[in-house]
Write a protein that holds these residues in place. Structure first.
Motif, short mmCIF file in Angstrom:
data_model
loop_
_atom_site.label_atom_id
_atom_site.label_comp_id
_atom_site.label_asym_id
_atom_site.label_seq_id
_atom_site.Cartn_x
_atom_site.Cartn_y
_atom_site.Cartn_z
N GLU A 168 0.90 -1.26 0.13
CA GLU A 168 0.09 0.08 -0.05
C GLU A 168 0.97 1.27 -0.10
O GLU A 168 0.58 2.21 -0.85
CB GLU A 168 -0.94 0.10 1.21
CG GLU A 168 -1.89 -1.05 1.26
CD GLU A 168 -1.42 -2.53 1.63
OE1 GLU A 168 -2.11 -3.58 1.26
OE2 GLU A 168 -0.54 -2.85 2.32
N GLN A 169 1.90 1.28 1.12
CA GLN A 169 2.82 2.23 0.84
C GLN A 169 3.55 2.68 -0.50
O GLN A 169 3.68 3.69 -1.10
CB GLN A 169 3.99 2.07 1.83
CG GLN A 169 3.41 2.45 3.40
CD GLN A 169 4.44 1.82 4.50
OE1 GLN A 169 5.16 0.83 4.26
NE2 GLN A 169 4.64 2.98 5.47
N GLN A 171 2.42 1.73 -3.54
CA GLN A 171 1.26 2.16 -4.56
C GLN A 171 1.22 3.99 -4.22
O GLN A 171 1.04 4.70 -5.12
CB GLN A 171 0.02 1.62 -4.37
CG GLN A 171 -1.00 1.91 -5.35
CD GLN A 171 -0.39 1.62 -6.63
OE1 GLN A 171 -0.09 0.27 -7.04
NE2 GLN A 171 -0.73 2.48 -7.65
N GLN A 172 1.10 3.99 -2.70
CA GLN A 172 0.95 5.66 -2.64
C GLN A 172 2.05 6.65 -3.11
O GLN A 172 2.08 7.59 -3.68
CB GLN A 172 0.92 5.74 -1.07
CG GLN A 172 0.82 7.21 -0.66
CD GLN A 172 0.48 7.32 0.77
OE1 GLN A 172 0.21 6.43 1.50
NE2 GLN A 172 0.41 8.70 1.19
#
Length: 182
Positions: A168-169, A171-172
């Motif tokens: 998730e990090q 992708q961010q």
């Protein structure tokens, strides 16, 4: 007993015949065993030949990458060029306070760098290949340590990696830096 004396030649012939059959049996079993071993050795040699051929094909495919996928016409790279590319790609995987080099990490780029490092004699070539080969296999568990080794070779003093990003990090990071990632 008298029968045996009278037929001594027949008895002796039968014993010799039985021994010959036994010896032939042993010889045949030995030949079959050797044939089986020979066949398995041939299969093993063929398997090794196929594996070596596949490995050489993979290496040849990697070595045939000539176009620089980092958007540069430069294909004769200095060690500093390679460190910059690897450093910038590692930012996609690591947590760090400062990041000012941004290169998207792709398999094509990793393979290109492997090819370049394998075909030249760089001071830190073994370390670079070790990192790149792990990345090529999708192993980023030590990406923070990889980043810091590269960063250290470049004399880094700001932006030490402190961990590996979650998916998730990552992708961010990709979304937030879309305009500056090369």
């Amino acid at each position: 007993m008298s029968w045996m004396k009278e037929h001594k030649l027949i008895v002796t012939s039968m014993i010799v015949f039985a021994l010959c059959i036994g010896v032939l049996g042993v010889i045949l079993v030995d030949m079959i065993d050797k044939k089986a071993v020979s066949s398995s050795e041939t299969v093993a040699k063929e398997d090794n030949t196929i594996a070596a051929s596949q490995q050489n094909t993979t290496k040849t495919e990697t070595n045939n990458i000539t176009e620089n996928p980092f958007g540069s016409n430069k294909t004769n790279l200095s060690e500093e060029d390679i460190l910059n590319y690897m450093h910038g790609m590692s930012h996609q995987k690591v947590v760090a306070e400062e990041k000012w080099l941004h290169y998207e990490m792709t398999n094509e780029r990793i393979q290109f760098l492997i090819s370049v490092v394998e075909n030249d004699n760089y001071k830190n070539g073994e370390l670079l290949l070790d990192i790149l080969q792990r990345w090529a296999e999708g192993d980023f568990q030590r990406a923070d340590k990889d980043h810091n080794k590269i960063w250290s070779l470049q004399g880094g003093n700001v932006g030490e990696a402190t961990g590996v990003m979650t998916p998730e990090q990552e992708q961010q990071y990709l979304e937030e830096n879309k305009g500056s990632i090369q």
